[in-house]
Design a protein around this motif. Structure first.
Motif, short mmCIF file in Angstrom:
data_model
loop_
_atom_site.label_atom_id
_atom_site.label_comp_id
_atom_site.label_asym_id
_atom_site.label_seq_id
_atom_site.Cartn_x
_atom_site.Cartn_y
_atom_site.Cartn_z
N LEU A 254 124.90 9.50 46.44
CA LEU A 254 125.08 9.74 47.87
C LEU A 254 126.07 10.87 48.10
O LEU A 254 125.87 11.74 48.97
N ARG B 91 124.35 14.06 47.43
CA ARG B 91 123.46 14.38 48.54
C ARG B 91 124.26 14.96 49.70
O ARG B 91 123.84 15.94 50.34
N ASN B 92 125.45 14.41 49.93
CA ASN B 92 126.32 14.92 50.98
C ASN B 92 126.70 16.36 50.68
O ASN B 92 126.63 17.23 51.55
N ASP C 106 123.65 18.50 51.32
CA ASP C 106 123.27 18.62 52.72
C ASP C 106 124.26 19.45 53.52
O ASP C 106 123.88 20.20 54.41
N ASN C 107 125.54 19.26 53.24
CA ASN C 107 126.55 19.85 54.11
C ASN C 107 127.35 20.96 53.45
O ASN C 107 128.27 21.50 54.07
N HIS D 75 133.55 16.93 51.93
CA HIS D 75 134.40 16.18 52.85
C HIS D 75 133.69 14.90 53.24
O HIS D 75 132.47 14.88 53.40
N VAL D 76 134.46 13.80 53.43
CA VAL D 76 133.79 12.53 53.72
C VAL D 76 133.13 12.54 55.10
O VAL D 76 132.26 11.72 55.37
N ASP D 77 133.55 13.45 55.99
CA ASP D 77 132.89 13.53 57.29
C ASP D 77 131.89 14.67 57.34
O ASP D 77 131.52 15.14 58.41
N GLY D 78 131.45 15.14 56.18
CA GLY D 78 130.45 16.19 56.15
C GLY D 78 131.09 17.56 56.15
O GLY D 78 130.95 18.31 55.19
#
Lengths: 121, 505
Positions: free
Chosen positions: A89, A92-93, A96-97, A101-104
């Motif tokens: 995950l 993937r983050n 994707d981003n 960072h945990v908030d994207g």
């Protein structure tokens, strides 16, 4: 032995919690791993610490409780699977981003607004 | 030994394994087999409900290891009710998912069925560690389900959800270890028997373990300080998944009811009623925050996710009264809210499919093709969720209000619940009137089609609000008996009456 054992659990849990509160996914995953190590050791100790004991009542004066060992085994397997999932995950983050960072994304879009907000704090 | 008890676990397990192996088979075959599995599960849960309604406890000991030495499944009225409630919700959600949601991934049906298996283990198990395993099974399936669908907007909410739940699992294990280190058992009935005998010096350990369990279950149920993950996680999942997740918070609720009435119930000596003092104010605060969130919601999806939190607050406030009447009212309310909230998630998905780029935002948009049907469904759902007569939400809330006895608790509960319901009503009316009445002429170009199965799935869940009213007599008799059975903990302990415990004869 008890003191050393307790200190190890405490150190693992404290480092785990500290790392989990970081803002990047990699330290968070590391924190979760350390926390689960601490928890597994704790769970193991719930059957009392005994060296050289057999897991059969009556075989020796000092017996080892087999149940926490079974519980720890289950917890290790589950924790392993979950860690693998979190790693995927987190990747993937990152994909994707473009950021882990945990908030994207790091909260720093427009410099003017942000500076004012920072002063406000 | 009654082998029916394993049916709600084995059916989705076998069905799910089958789905993994036929991942490349034609979609229609996979859908047929998946639907068959869910229908079989529904039938099995009806059988269990009939079995359980005679009020006795049925025990299934795995490998014939008698309790408290082996892992047992225990079927009582509460377990049967939870399993049936989940099966009905799952049937409609599964039906809804057969349209588009299951096309994004070959593993959708397998994950969906494993999720049901995890839920059913959690409801049927009589062992605290097995409850932990069940939580992990349903969580890992839910992680997979949450990631279903296209786009990248689900990654971050999923990451938060997974990390939070992993931290929760760690806490669960710590509390299990604490309880085991003092009592030497994790069988729930045996725990209930051992806890009154705990010596005074070990008492703080058990107390800490018990309260940490409350934190873990509170995280699953989304009680106030632990509920901020929910709106984003549910708001971004695909509709049938979000609707199925309406039952996930009820797992936390079930665990609280089970553990804190059985293990820390009235017979628990110094620890009787552990945690209830904390639970009541927390539940009311959860309710209040849910209402604030609902009033401030900018999209229908968000509005419904806050409704989930409102339901949790209401349920736990009623349970925290610690009375039979309160628990019975909470169970009645739970049936209503789980089905209706699930149905509302589906209706909102249908609505957003016909509004083009406006999606489910509460703004003016082109008129929907099936505006009449969708608006009626939304109206019925909202009426049942808010608790207006004549639908089931009203009766459930009246039961909760009646369960209080005059005093400070009554003032707080009546005040919060009634004012909260009023503002929820405001939120729904505002959302409904903007979405359904303030339209511009014309339609969007490519609206989502309203097929028969989609309409049946969404309408079926909303219609449960009417069915509950029609069957209010039998249902309330059943939940009354369930609450009576829960509070008669002595009867539960009789499952320990095995030859192994009595010393062998």
């Amino acid at each position: 032995m008890e003191l050393a054992y307790a200190l190890v659990i405490g150190a693992l849990t404290a480092s785990g919690v500290y790392l989990m509160l970081r803002a990047r996914t990699f330290p968070v995953v590391m924190g979760l791993t350390l926390l689960s190590y601490g928890v597994n050791l704790f769970l193991f100790s719930s059957g009392r610490l005994a060296t050289g004991g057999q897991p059969i009542i009556g075989s020796t004066a000092d017996y080892a409780d087999p149940l926490p060992q079974a519980l720890v085994l289950t917890a290790i397997v589950i924790g392993f699977a979950m860690t693998a999932f979190v790693v995927v995950l987190a990747l993937r983050n990152q994909a994707d981003n473009d950021d882990d960072h945990v908030d994207g994304r790091r909260p720093a879009p427009s410099p003017d607004e942000d500076n004012e907000e920072d002063k406000g704090r | 030994m009654n082998h029916w008890l394993t049916a709600p676990i084995l059916i989705p397990l076998l069905g799910g394994i089958l789905q993994i192996f036929i991942g490349y088979a034609p979609l229609s075959l996979r859908r047929t087999l998946a639907m068959t599995t869910t229908v079989l599960l529904l039938a099995a849960s009806v059988v269990l409900l009939i079995l359980a309604s005679d009020g006795s406890y049925r025990v299934y000991a795995f490998g014939n290891w008698e309790p408290p030495f082996g892992i047992v499944l225990v079927l009582d009225r509460l377990s049967a009710l939870m399993v049936l409630m989940t099966a009905i919700l799952a049937f409609f959600c599964h039906l809804y998912s057969m349209n588009k949601a299951d096309e994004s991934s070959r593993q959708f049906h397998a994950l969906f069925l494993f999720e049901l298996m995890g839920l059913n283990i959690a409801f049927l198990t009589g062992d605290l560690f097995n409850l932990f395993v069940a939580f992990e099974v349903l969580l890992i399936a839910s992680y997979g389900l949450m990631m279903q669908g296209h786009g990248t907007e689900r990654t971050i909410p999923s990451l938060h959800y997974v990390v939070l739940n992993l931290a929760g699992s760690a806490l669960f294990l710590i509390s299990v270890g604490m309880l085991y280190s003092v009592t030497g058992t994790l069988n729930m009935a045996d725990l209930a028997a051992k806890i009154p005998q705990v010596s005074a010096e070990d008492l703080p350990m058990v107390q800490a373990g018990g309260l940490m369990l409350l934190v873990v279950f509170g995280l699953k149920a989304a009680v106030l300080p632990l509920s901020f993950w929910l709106p984003k996680a549910y708001g971004n999942a695909t509709a049938p998944v979000a609707a199925l997740f309406a039952v996930m918070t009820k797992v936390g609720f079930y665990a609280i009811v089970r553990v804190f009435t059985l293990v820390f119930g009235a017979q628990a000596g110094a620890l009787a009623g552990l945690g209830l003092d904390w639970l009541f104010p927390m539940a009311l605060a959860t309710l209040a925050m849910g209402v604030i969130g609902a009033v401030g919601a900018r999209s229908l999806r968000t509005l419904i996710t806050w409704q989930v939190i409102i339901s949790v607050g209401t349920l736990l406030a009623a349970v925290a009264l610690g009375t039979e009447a309160g628990t019975s009212a909470a169970l009645f309310y739970m049936l209503n809210t789980t089905w209706v909230v699930g149905g509302l998630f589906l209706v909102v998905d249908l609505v957003s499919g016909q509004r083009g780029s406006a999606s489910d935002k509460i703004v003016t948009a082109p008129r929907m093709y099936n505006r009449t049907l969708l608006s009626v469904l939304f109206l019925l759902g909202a009426v049942a969720a808010v608790g207006l007569p004549p639908l089931s939400g009203f009766f459930a809330k009246v039961l909760i209000l009646q369960a209080t006895t005059p005093g400070v608790e009554m003032a707080w509960l009546w005040g919060t619940l009634i004012i909260g319901s009023f503002f929820t009503l405001v939120a729904y009316s505002r959302a409904g009137s903007i979405v359904f009445w303030r339209n511009v002429d014309g339609h969007v170009e490519k609206p989502g089609k309203l097929t028969l199965s989609l309409g049946v799935a969404a309408g079926g869940l909303i219609a449960m609000a009417i069915i509950i009213v029609l069957l209010a007599g039998p249902i309330s008799a059943y939940v009354d008996a369930t609450a009576a059975q829960l509070f008669d903990t002595g009867a539960y302990l009789e499952i320990l009456d095995t030859t192994a415990v009595k010393g062998g004869a």
